[in-house]
Write an enzyme that holds these catalytic residues in place. Structure first.
Site, short mmCIF file in Angstrom:
data_model
loop_
_atom_site.label_atom_id
_atom_site.label_comp_id
_atom_site.label_asym_id
_atom_site.label_seq_id
_atom_site.Cartn_x
_atom_site.Cartn_y
_atom_site.Cartn_z
CE LYS A 169 64.90 23.36 -27.35
NZ LYS A 169 64.89 24.42 -26.47
CE LYS A 199 74.30 28.35 -29.48
NZ LYS A 199 74.24 29.60 -29.13
CG HIS A 210 70.03 22.79 -27.22
ND1 HIS A 210 69.77 23.06 -28.55
CD2 HIS A 210 69.63 23.90 -26.52
CE1 HIS A 210 68.67 24.32 -28.51
NE2 HIS A 210 68.68 24.43 -27.32
C1 BG6 Z 1 66.52 27.36 -25.95
C2 BG6 Z 1 66.23 27.22 -24.52
O1 BG6 Z 1 66.64 26.47 -26.74
O2 BG6 Z 1 68.09 27.83 -25.90
C3 BG6 Z 1 66.33 28.26 -23.53
O3 BG6 Z 1 64.65 26.76 -24.57
C4 BG6 Z 1 67.72 28.54 -23.43
O4 BG6 Z 1 66.08 27.89 -22.27
C5 BG6 Z 1 68.20 28.79 -24.68
O5 BG6 Z 1 68.08 29.84 -22.57
C6 BG6 Z 1 69.95 29.20 -24.86
O6 BG6 Z 1 70.30 29.54 -26.30
P1 BG6 Z 1 71.67 30.25 -26.22
O7 BG6 Z 1 71.83 30.37 -27.76
O8 BG6 Z 1 71.65 31.36 -25.56
O9 BG6 Z 1 72.60 29.44 -25.47
#
Ligand code: BG6
Length: 478
Positions: A161, A195, A253
């Site tokens: 992405k 996750k 997400h």
């Molecule tokens: C990414 C985003 O997809 O996910 C980031 O581009 C973000 O901005 C990250 O910090 C967060 O991932 P996780 O798994 O640490 O919550």
């Protein structure tokens, strides 16, 4: 206490080539995941990793570079590093010069020769999306997509992405990829789907008799999804400034989580049935009668290097126009530089029509995606003693207490699925386009909204709380 389930399937011979191997994603997520899989014996028996970047490195100096760059790898002991080097090659290629990739096809073929096997060719696009088209052209022109003589080889691409910038560009990218690959060869990643706690949403809903009958507008008052981050955008300012919270988090997400928590039960667990159900939700998202609050943390202009109108926080209220969800608001929020890192989905049940006690509080089911992975159900109980007074107790299922070992990382799970050819946790072209359609609508609508300022380390703009209060609700976190 059950142990975490390990895979016991044997994976086909695989060469995984990562484009963008010197970038942050590779350093922070991909290489740590692959190294861990290597030490745990989770990679295919016949496996080779090719890391492609623009800079000059030997394989060894590349690995040293990535270890230095990666907080997750800094303390890596010497032994796994030495054995990892045996399955790794670094390749320097210039994306402006397709010819510089010609030798790569031969290098990949040489890897297969000693074993007399056709390896699956897997390509990971971990570069800026601007390069996806160039890389696809290079793969084609350099013979990297060719099947081997026995025709058993499979070719797959995994695309990071952001998949496009709006619906038009996502559609263009789909068209481009679909010219060279079939839909079942394209893996559009959203690492939140990898996750464990996100996968658990479907299990809790469809494996228990007690939830599904209540999962509708008769019993559910509203749904909240909060994905909050403490980090600022400083380290990825250039990327983030073009993306903002809406495109960085909501388009992918948050909408994926929302579709999993609200979709109808799929016919079975095959990838396309699951994706058909998610798509029906994405197509019915509606901003009418909703609202948007957008904000930017103080000091962002300094992080971005210039003044900017990019939102680092967004909260919104929307609806899902299906018979099941008619009239049930969904509240979504995400942002950077907030007071904590937390991702949660909560289902807020309606109050009882009639309560024979005083203070029957509505039930709330919360899925804590991270940190402290857990599921919580707020239930009214009697406070011990004379008379009857109620207390809302928390029925908690915590992963730490329930399972013995560490939860596999999202990227490990998704990389294994990619190698195995399982698309259940990856996004289909029509889902991506439907999600963009909704996000494009928000983009348009948010132009009319002021960009509110908020203090780093706070809960975001106070206006997001006021809008909830107008609906008689509060943002909920467990
Ligand atoms: C990414 C985003 O997809 O996910 C980031 O581009 C973000 O901005 C990250 O910090 C967060 O991932 P996780 O798994 O640490 O919550």
């Amino acid at each position: 206490m059950p142990n975490i389930h390990k895979i016991n399937r044997s994976l086909p011979p695989t060469i995984l080539t990562i484009f963008g191997a010197t970038g942050d994603l590779s350093a922070d997520y991909l290489l740590p995941a692959l190294l861990h899989m290597h030490t745990e014996g989770l990679l295919p028996k016949d496996f080779h990793l090719v890391c492609v970047g623009r800079r000059e490195f030997t394989t060894k100096s590349y690995l040293d570079f990535i270890i230095k760059k990666s907080a997750a790898l800094k303390k890596l002991p010497a032994a796994p590093k030495a054995s990892f080097l045996k399955i790794l090659s670094y390749y320097k290629g210039n994306f402006n010069d397709a010819k510089s990739f010609e030798p790569l096809a031969e290098i990949l073929a040489d890897r297969e020769k000693p074993r007399h096997k056709c390896y699956n060719r897997l390509y990971y696009f971990a570069t800026s999306p601007k390069l996806f088209s160039t890389i696809t052209g290079i793969l084609k022109a350099s013979g990297l997509l060719m099947s081997c003589q026995s025709h058993q080889r499979q070719v797959r691409v995994l695309v990071e992405k952001p998949f496009g910038f709006n619906r038009v560009s996502a559609r263009g990218l789909n068209k481009l990829l679909l010219k060279h690959f079939s839909e079942d060869e394209i893996y559009r990643i959203d690492h939140y789907q990898g996750k464990e706690t996100v996968q658990n949403l479907m299990v809790v809903r469809f494996a228990n008799a007690i939830f599904e009958p209540l999962w509708n507008n008769k019993y559910i008052d509203h749904i909240q999804i909060s994905v909050l981050e403490q980090d600022t955008a400083k380290l990825r300012a250039e990327f983030y400034d073009q993306t903002g919270a809406l495109r960085d988090f909501v388009q992918n997400h948050i909408l994926q989580i929302l579709s999993l928590i609200t979709m109808d039960e799929p016919k079975d667990l095959t990838a396309n049935y699951i994706r058909d159900e998610k798509l029906k939700i994405l197509l019915r998202l509606d901003l009418k009668n909703g609202w948007i609050v957008r904000g930017q943390y103080r000091g962002y202009a300094k992080d971005a290097g210039h003044s900017s109108q990019t939102e680092t926080y967004i909260a919104l209220k929307a609806f899902i126009n299906t018979p099941r969800w008619q009239g049930v608001p969904v509240y979504l929020r995400t942002g950077k530089a907030l007071s904590k890192k937390l991702a949660e989905v909560s289902i807020h049940f309606k109050e009882l029509d009639r309560c024979i006690f005083r203070n029957c509080a509505p039930n709330i089911l919360t899925f804590r995606i991270q940190p402290d992975e857990s599921v919580h159900l707020q239930v009214n109980n009697k406070i011990p003693g004379f008379g009857i007074s109620l207390h809302q107790g928390d029925y908690e299922f915590g992963y730490n207490k329930a399972f013995m070992s560490e939860i596999p990382s999202a990227y490990e799970r998704l990389l294994l699925d990619f190698m195995e050819g399982d698309q259940r946790l990856f996004i289909r072209s029509d889902e991506i386009e439907a999600a963009w359609k909704f996000v494009d609508g928000i983009s348009q609508a948010q132009k009319k909204q002021p960009l509110l300022n908020y203090k780093p380390g706070s809960n975001g703009p106070g206006e997001a709380d006021s809008m909830m209060a107008k609906d008689g609700k509060n943002w909920w976190t467990k």
